[in-house]
Scaffold this motif. Structure first.
Motif, short mmCIF file in Angstrom:
data_model
loop_
_atom_site.label_atom_id
_atom_site.label_comp_id
_atom_site.label_asym_id
_atom_site.label_seq_id
_atom_site.Cartn_x
_atom_site.Cartn_y
_atom_site.Cartn_z
N LEU A 36 36.52 17.23 57.32
CA LEU A 36 34.98 17.74 57.08
C LEU A 36 34.20 16.80 56.98
O LEU A 36 33.05 16.82 56.79
CB LEU A 36 35.01 18.56 55.79
CG LEU A 36 35.87 19.89 55.71
CD1 LEU A 36 35.55 20.68 54.55
CD2 LEU A 36 35.43 20.75 57.30
N ASN A 37 34.77 15.26 56.59
CA ASN A 37 33.74 14.23 56.65
C ASN A 37 34.21 13.21 57.64
O ASN A 37 35.03 12.14 57.09
CB ASN A 37 33.88 13.74 55.18
CG ASN A 37 33.00 12.57 54.60
OD1 ASN A 37 32.24 12.18 55.64
ND2 ASN A 37 32.92 12.07 53.38
N SER A 38 33.95 13.25 58.80
CA SER A 38 34.61 12.06 59.81
C SER A 38 33.52 11.08 60.32
O SER A 38 32.16 11.52 60.39
CB SER A 38 35.27 13.06 61.05
OG SER A 38 34.34 13.95 61.44
N ASN A 39 34.08 10.37 61.31
CA ASN A 39 33.14 9.44 61.88
C ASN A 39 32.21 8.71 61.04
O ASN A 39 31.00 8.44 61.31
CB ASN A 39 32.57 10.02 62.90
CG ASN A 39 33.40 10.48 64.07
OD1 ASN A 39 34.58 9.73 64.38
ND2 ASN A 39 33.31 11.29 64.90
N LYS A 40 32.63 8.15 59.95
CA LYS A 40 31.89 7.49 58.79
C LYS A 40 31.78 6.11 59.43
O LYS A 40 32.79 5.51 59.84
CB LYS A 40 32.27 7.43 57.49
CG LYS A 40 32.21 8.95 56.93
CD LYS A 40 32.66 8.85 55.44
CE LYS A 40 31.67 8.13 54.60
NZ LYS A 40 30.25 8.78 54.27
N THR A 41 30.46 5.30 59.45
CA THR A 41 30.78 4.15 60.15
C THR A 41 30.16 3.16 58.90
O THR A 41 29.25 3.53 57.94
CB THR A 41 29.48 3.97 60.93
OG1 THR A 41 29.70 4.80 61.99
CG2 THR A 41 29.37 2.49 61.42
N GLU A 42 30.64 1.93 58.71
CA GLU A 42 30.40 1.01 57.84
C GLU A 42 30.38 -0.39 58.57
O GLU A 42 31.24 -0.56 59.42
CB GLU A 42 31.08 1.05 56.59
CG GLU A 42 32.66 0.68 56.84
CD GLU A 42 33.53 0.69 55.34
OE1 GLU A 42 32.58 0.92 54.37
OE2 GLU A 42 34.59 0.74 55.50
N TRP A 43 29.47 -1.37 58.27
CA TRP A 43 29.57 -2.86 58.66
C TRP A 43 30.31 -3.63 57.84
O TRP A 43 29.96 -3.80 56.57
CB TRP A 43 28.35 -3.30 59.29
CG TRP A 43 27.81 -2.59 60.23
CD1 TRP A 43 27.00 -1.31 60.24
CD2 TRP A 43 27.84 -2.73 61.54
NE1 TRP A 43 26.96 -0.98 61.59
CE2 TRP A 43 27.34 -1.66 62.59
CE3 TRP A 43 28.44 -3.86 62.50
CZ2 TRP A 43 27.28 -1.78 64.07
CZ3 TRP A 43 28.71 -3.82 63.76
CH2 TRP A 43 27.93 -3.00 64.68
N LEU A 44 31.15 -4.46 58.08
CA LEU A 44 32.15 -5.32 57.14
C LEU A 44 32.17 -6.67 57.38
O LEU A 44 31.90 -7.21 58.50
CB LEU A 44 33.58 -4.80 57.09
CG LEU A 44 33.69 -3.27 56.75
CD1 LEU A 44 35.14 -2.87 57.10
CD2 LEU A 44 33.60 -3.01 55.39
N GLU A 45 32.13 -7.61 56.53
CA GLU A 45 32.45 -8.69 56.30
C GLU A 45 34.05 -8.97 56.13
O GLU A 45 34.64 -8.10 55.60
CB GLU A 45 31.82 -9.57 55.32
CG GLU A 45 30.18 -9.49 55.06
CD GLU A 45 29.62 -10.29 56.50
OE1 GLU A 45 30.18 -11.52 56.56
OE2 GLU A 45 28.68 -9.91 56.97
N PRO A 46 34.56 -10.33 56.90
CA PRO A 46 36.08 -10.05 56.65
C PRO A 46 36.61 -10.02 55.26
O PRO A 46 37.55 -9.71 55.01
CB PRO A 46 36.42 -11.64 57.22
CG PRO A 46 35.10 -11.83 58.16
CD PRO A 46 33.96 -11.09 57.69
N GLN A 47 36.09 -10.76 54.51
CA GLN A 47 36.39 -10.72 53.13
C GLN A 47 36.38 -9.41 52.28
O GLN A 47 37.05 -8.99 51.33
CB GLN A 47 35.44 -11.90 52.18
CG GLN A 47 34.39 -11.48 51.95
CD GLN A 47 33.37 -12.01 53.03
OE1 GLN A 47 33.83 -12.46 53.97
NE2 GLN A 47 32.07 -12.16 52.76
N GLN A 48 35.77 -8.49 52.98
CA GLN A 48 35.61 -6.78 52.36
C GLN A 48 36.77 -6.14 52.84
O GLN A 48 37.05 -4.99 52.34
CB GLN A 48 34.44 -6.35 52.74
CG GLN A 48 33.17 -6.82 52.09
CD GLN A 48 31.90 -6.02 52.68
OE1 GLN A 48 31.63 -6.47 54.02
NE2 GLN A 48 31.26 -5.30 52.33
#
Length: 76
Positions: A36-48
């Motif tokens: 029920l909670n799909s296609n969430k987007t996040e932008w990451l740094e490699p250290q994350q």
């Protein structure tokens, strides 16, 4: 928008988990928490990104992009 290098799926079950790597070393992750909670987007740094996730990314990375992705992730 920066040029895309490649997309790498690390989904282990029916929930999606995909990383997109770009020329400027930005990383976009699109994932599902649950059905029920799909296609969430996040932008990451490699250290994350955890070492366990980095292992999965490199394992599923197409061979022609592997060296480049390892550099972006600062993967040993």
């Amino acid at each position: 928008m920066e040029k895309e290098i490649c997309k790498i799926s690390v989904a282990g079950n029916w929930l999606g988990d995909e990383y997109t790597f770009y020329e400027n070393h930005t990383i976009k992750r699109v994932y599902d928490n649950h059905s029920l909670n799909s296609n969430k987007t996040e932008w990451l740094e490699p250290q994350q990104i955890s070492n366990q996730s980095k292992d999965k990314i490199i394992k599923n990375c197409p061979e022609e992009f592997k060296e480049r992705i390892m550099q972006i992730l600062d993967y040993p």
